[in-house]
Design a protein around this motif. Sequence first.
Motif, PDB file in Angstrom:
ATOM      1  N   VAL A 105       0.853  -1.195   0.000  1.00 24.06           N
ATOM      2  CA  VAL A 105       0.000   0.000   0.000  1.00 24.06           C
ATOM      3  C   VAL A 105       0.886   1.242   0.000  1.00 24.06           C
ATOM      4  O   VAL A 105       1.809   1.352   0.810  1.00 24.06           O
ATOM      5  CB  VAL A 105      -0.928   0.040   1.225  1.00 24.06           C
ATOM      6  N   VAL A 106       0.587   2.165  -0.925  1.00 21.69           N
ATOM      7  CA  VAL A 106       1.234   3.477  -0.942  1.00 21.69           C
ATOM      8  C   VAL A 106       0.167   4.512  -0.619  1.00 21.69           C
ATOM      9  O   VAL A 106      -0.836   4.618  -1.332  1.00 21.69           O
ATOM     10  CB  VAL A 106       1.861   3.786  -2.315  1.00 21.69           C
ATOM     11  N   MET A 107       0.351   5.260   0.460  1.00 22.50           N
ATOM     12  CA  MET A 107      -0.604   6.282   0.877  1.00 22.50           C
ATOM     13  C   MET A 107      -0.275   7.612   0.206  1.00 22.50           C
ATOM     14  O   MET A 107       0.890   7.924  -0.040  1.00 22.50           O
ATOM     15  CB  MET A 107      -0.575   6.464   2.391  1.00 22.50           C
ATOM     16  N   ILE A 108      -1.320   8.403  -0.071  1.00 22.36           N
ATOM     17  CA  ILE A 108      -1.161   9.756  -0.601  1.00 22.36           C
ATOM     18  C   ILE A 108      -1.889  10.707   0.335  1.00 22.36           C
ATOM     19  O   ILE A 108      -3.093  10.555   0.574  1.00 22.36           O
ATOM     20  CB  ILE A 108      -1.735   9.886  -2.018  1.00 22.36           C
ATOM     21  N   GLY A 109      -1.163  11.677   0.891  1.00 19.44           N
ATOM     22  CA  GLY A 109      -1.750  12.609   1.846  1.00 19.44           C
ATOM     23  C   GLY A 109      -1.522  14.055   1.469  1.00 19.44           C
ATOM     24  O   GLY A 109      -0.887  14.371   0.469  1.00 19.44           O
ATOM     25  N   ALA A 110      -2.045  14.935   2.310  1.00 17.98           N
ATOM     26  CA  ALA A 110      -1.930  16.371   2.076  1.00 17.98           C
ATOM     27  C   ALA A 110      -0.578  16.879   2.575  1.00 17.98           C
ATOM     28  O   ALA A 110      -0.021  16.350   3.548  1.00 17.98           O
ATOM     29  CB  ALA A 110      -3.063  17.106   2.794  1.00 17.98           C
ATOM     30  N   PRO A 111      -0.048  17.934   1.956  1.00 18.36           N
ATOM     31  CA  PRO A 111       1.266  18.452   2.350  1.00 18.36           C
ATOM     32  C   PRO A 111       1.278  19.117   3.722  1.00 18.36           C
ATOM     33  O   PRO A 111       2.339  19.287   4.318  1.00 18.36           O
ATOM     34  CB  PRO A 111       1.598  19.464   1.239  1.00 18.36           C
ATOM     35  N   ASP A 112       0.101  19.505   4.234  1.00 14.22           N
ATOM     36  CA  ASP A 112       0.051  20.199   5.518  1.00 14.22           C
ATOM     37  C   ASP A 112      -0.160  19.250   6.690  1.00 14.22           C
ATOM     38  O   ASP A 112      -0.502  19.668   7.790  1.00 14.22           O
ATOM     39  CB  ASP A 112      -1.056  21.265   5.506  1.00 14.22           C
ATOM     40  N   GLN A 113       0.029  17.948   6.464  1.00 12.50           N
ATOM     41  CA  GLN A 113      -0.135  16.951   7.520  1.00 12.50           C
ATOM     42  C   GLN A 113       1.120  16.073   7.613  1.00 12.50           C
ATOM     43  O   GLN A 113       1.098  14.888   7.293  1.00 12.50           O
ATOM     44  CB  GLN A 113      -1.360  16.074   7.235  1.00 12.50           C
ATOM     45  N   PRO A 114       2.260  16.648   8.058  1.00 16.18           N
ATOM     46  CA  PRO A 114       3.519  15.892   8.059  1.00 16.18           C
ATOM     47  C   PRO A 114       3.502  14.653   8.951  1.00 16.18           C
ATOM     48  O   PRO A 114       4.241  13.696   8.701  1.00 16.18           O
ATOM     49  CB  PRO A 114       4.548  16.922   8.557  1.00 16.18           C
ATOM     50  N   HIS A 115       2.655  14.658   9.982  1.00 19.11           N
ATOM     51  CA  HIS A 115       2.611  13.506  10.884  1.00 19.11           C
ATOM     52  C   HIS A 115       1.954  12.292  10.228  1.00 19.11           C
ATOM     53  O   HIS A 115       2.072  11.172  10.720  1.00 19.11           O
ATOM     54  CB  HIS A 115       1.837  13.874  12.155  1.00 19.11           C
ATOM     55  N   HIS A 116       1.272  12.504   9.113  1.00 18.65           N
ATOM     56  CA  HIS A 116       0.586  11.400   8.447  1.00 18.65           C
ATOM     57  C   HIS A 116       1.564  10.335   7.951  1.00 18.65           C
ATOM     58  O   HIS A 116       1.231   9.154   7.896  1.00 18.65           O
ATOM     59  CB  HIS A 116      -0.244  11.914   7.273  1.00 18.65           C
ATOM     60  N   ARG A 117       2.764  10.746   7.571  1.00 23.69           N
ATOM     61  CA  ARG A 117       3.729   9.781   7.039  1.00 23.69           C
ATOM     62  C   ARG A 117       4.073   8.724   8.086  1.00 23.69           C
ATOM     63  O   ARG A 117       4.044   7.518   7.802  1.00 23.69           O
ATOM     64  CB  ARG A 117       4.993  10.494   6.575  1.00 23.69           C
ATOM     65  N   LEU A 118       4.400   9.183   9.284  1.00 27.68           N
ATOM     66  CA  LEU A 118       4.757   8.245  10.341  1.00 27.68           C
ATOM     67  C   LEU A 118       3.552   7.389  10.721  1.00 27.68           C
ATOM     68  O   LEU A 118       3.680   6.184  10.952  1.00 27.68           O
ATOM     69  CB  LEU A 118       5.283   9.001  11.565  1.00 27.68           C
ATOM     70  N   GLN A 119       2.376   7.996  10.759  1.00 28.06           N
ATOM     71  CA  GLN A 119       1.158   7.250  11.078  1.00 28.06           C
ATOM     72  C   GLN A 119       0.913   6.159  10.039  1.00 28.06           C
ATOM     73  O   GLN A 119       0.577   5.018  10.389  1.00 28.06           O
ATOM     74  CB  GLN A 119      -0.040   8.190  11.140  1.00 28.06           C
TER      75      GLN A 119
END
Length: 252
Positions: A99-113
């Motif tokens: 799975v590769v997640m795609i998130g918003a640039p203003d949510q840096p904590h999402h990567r670790l989550q």
Amino acid sequence: MSERLRFRWISAAAPVMAAAGGAMSSLILIADDDRESVETLDAALRRDGLRTVVAEDGEQALDLHARLKPDLVLLAVALPGRDGWDVLGELRRRGDTPVVMIGAPDQPHHRLQALRIGADDHLVRPTAPVEVVARIQSILRRAAGGRTAKVLRVGPLEVQLENYMAAVMKAGERRRLDLTLTEFRILAHMARTPLRVFSRGEIMQACFDNQAVLERTIDSHVSHLRRKLEGADAAGLLTNVRGVGYRLEAEA
């Protein structure tokens, strides 16, 4: 969304043969309701010889995953209905589909989550389609190789996963690294995704079995590991990315 794309997405479950060698190409499930982004990524993936199918919400993503068994899921965090986190959790309960997640640039904590829940990678918008395709192809190769390969190779570095051994190949000479178990775990973890920058938190999560350790402890292990690589004539293979973490280069 155009009727042409709707029809192609619906029909994408049918077997499609890749041009090279007649082998079945990998199927990518794109779970995203951003139509402009989807059309761009869809075109880029197909140009690279991959098959695609698209889900516009979380429930549809899970349904298509169950029915089509895609080789990889490209999953947006923000989805209608069941969001990307919920979908990722369910996918991990079902198995190990990459799975590769795609998130918003203003949510840096999402990567670790994302990585903690079990994603293989995390990208932020806007991301160049060519980078998305490269990341996906890298993960697909790793997933295919992981079923049989027991040895990781990054430039001159060789990591033998089954017997916990690592060595550097230089000028026809094999120079074995005398590593502690923790050093080996860190090296093997980074060797699975060369060029990726790992934060100290990610290394801690992956290599310390949920032990509470300080960041300077991570730095100490990495420092010892770097010195051992340098002693084997592989200086520059393990680098520090200031303010972020550490990266294993493809060449020393």
